[in-house]
Design an enzyme around this catalytic site. Structure first.
Site, short mmCIF file in Angstrom:
data_model
loop_
_atom_site.label_atom_id
_atom_site.label_comp_id
_atom_site.label_asym_id
_atom_site.label_seq_id
_atom_site.Cartn_x
_atom_site.Cartn_y
_atom_site.Cartn_z
CG HIS A 206 -11.60 30.21 -22.31
ND1 HIS A 206 -12.63 29.68 -23.04
CD2 HIS A 206 -11.45 31.49 -22.71
CE1 HIS A 206 -13.08 30.62 -23.88
NE2 HIS A 206 -12.38 31.72 -23.69
CD GLU B 102 -14.49 35.19 -22.21
OE1 GLU B 102 -14.10 35.86 -23.17
OE2 GLU B 102 -14.33 33.97 -22.13
O1 LIG Z 1 -11.47 34.02 -25.12
C1 LIG Z 1 -12.26 34.73 -25.71
C2 LIG Z 1 -13.67 34.68 -25.47
O2 LIG Z 1 -14.17 33.39 -25.31
C3 LIG Z 1 -14.51 35.53 -26.38
O3 LIG Z 1 -14.61 34.97 -27.65
P1 LIG Z 1 -15.37 35.80 -28.79
O4 LIG Z 1 -14.68 37.13 -28.89
O5 LIG Z 1 -15.22 34.98 -30.02
O6 LIG Z 1 -16.79 35.94 -28.35
#
Ligand SMILES: O=C[C@H](O)COP(=O)(O)O
Length: 227
Positions: free
Chosen positions: A98, A146
């Site tokens: 992550h 992401e």
């Molecule tokens: O693990 C989830 C992601 O880092 C997205 O986080 P978020 O929905 O707060 O932007």
């Protein structure tokens, strides 16, 4: 809950370490996930903090992922989390690499292989198209793309950077079409989720919009409303 058998689309909610994710907060989100799964038929998984893996799996029968596992065998380590421990607690898979817990490529490969050997699902996170290409070659079950700068914000990857989604989907298809693609960062509405699916992904990875919501069930209901 059988590993390797999650339906698409997948909505995977990472509870991170938010205050709202601790103790009863995790149960509140798990109840909401159970409720909205039952209403919609959409698969909603959770990645809670370690102490909540067993209770959430046990009480709500929803797919549970660990947020991270350490690339170590059981043995003389202290303060580490081997994957067999999260498996035994009821996790069917784990996030790997992550953005908030980056690993080197050798440890990512070790985790992906160990998860596969344990019959568990790997969801490896990526920050751009080139990294997605390298990670998909490792053969994880999911790559989650992401853009770090959009994580935790109010503007979603679907709105701000659809090109990174289509670019990731295309490169994964070329390199390893068996790998499913998720996307995340700022996902907060049914429209964001629908756009991500229309751009070719198999689901979304998200956190803050659900975890920090006053009414997590209402947000989840909206997230799956256009699927
Ligand atoms: O693990 C989830 C992601 O880092 C997205 O986080 P978020 O929905 O707060 O932007």
């Amino acid at each position: 809950m059988k590993p390797n058998s999650l339906n698409t689309p997948l909505v995977l909610v990472n509870l991170k370490c938010y205050t709202e994710s601790i103790g009863n907060g995790a149960h509140r989100i798990a109840r909401a996930a159970r409720e909205v799964t039952d209403e919609s038929g959409v698969t909603i998984g959770l990645a809670p903090l370690y102490p909540d893996i067993h209770p959430i799996n046990h009480h709500y029968d929803i797919p549970v992922f660990a947020q991270h596992v350490d690339p170590v065998e059981p043995g003389a380590h202290t303060g580490r989390m081997p994957l067999l421990a999260v498996k035994s607690a009821g996790a069917i898979g784990s996030l790997v690499n992550h953005s908030e817990y980056r690993l080197n490529i050798a440890d990512i490969e070790k985790n992906v292989t160990a998860l596969r050997d344990a019959g568990m699902l790997s969801c490896v996170c990526s920050n751009n198209i080139a990294t997605t290409a390298a990670l998909s070659a490792l053969g994880p079950d999911y790559v989650a793309i992401e853009p770090p700068e959009l994580i935790g914000g109010k503007i979603s990857v679907s709105e701000a950077n659809p090109g990174i989604i289509t670019g990731s989907v295309d490169i994964v298809k070329k390199i390893n079409p068996a790998v499913k693609v998720l996307t995340g960062a700022g996902i907060h509405s049914g429209k964001c989720v629908k756009t991500a699916i229309d751009l070719g992904t198999d689901g979304v990875l998200l956190a803050s919009s659900v975890v920090k919501a006053e009414d997590p069930a209402a947000v989840l209901r909206d997230l799956v409303s256009l699927l």
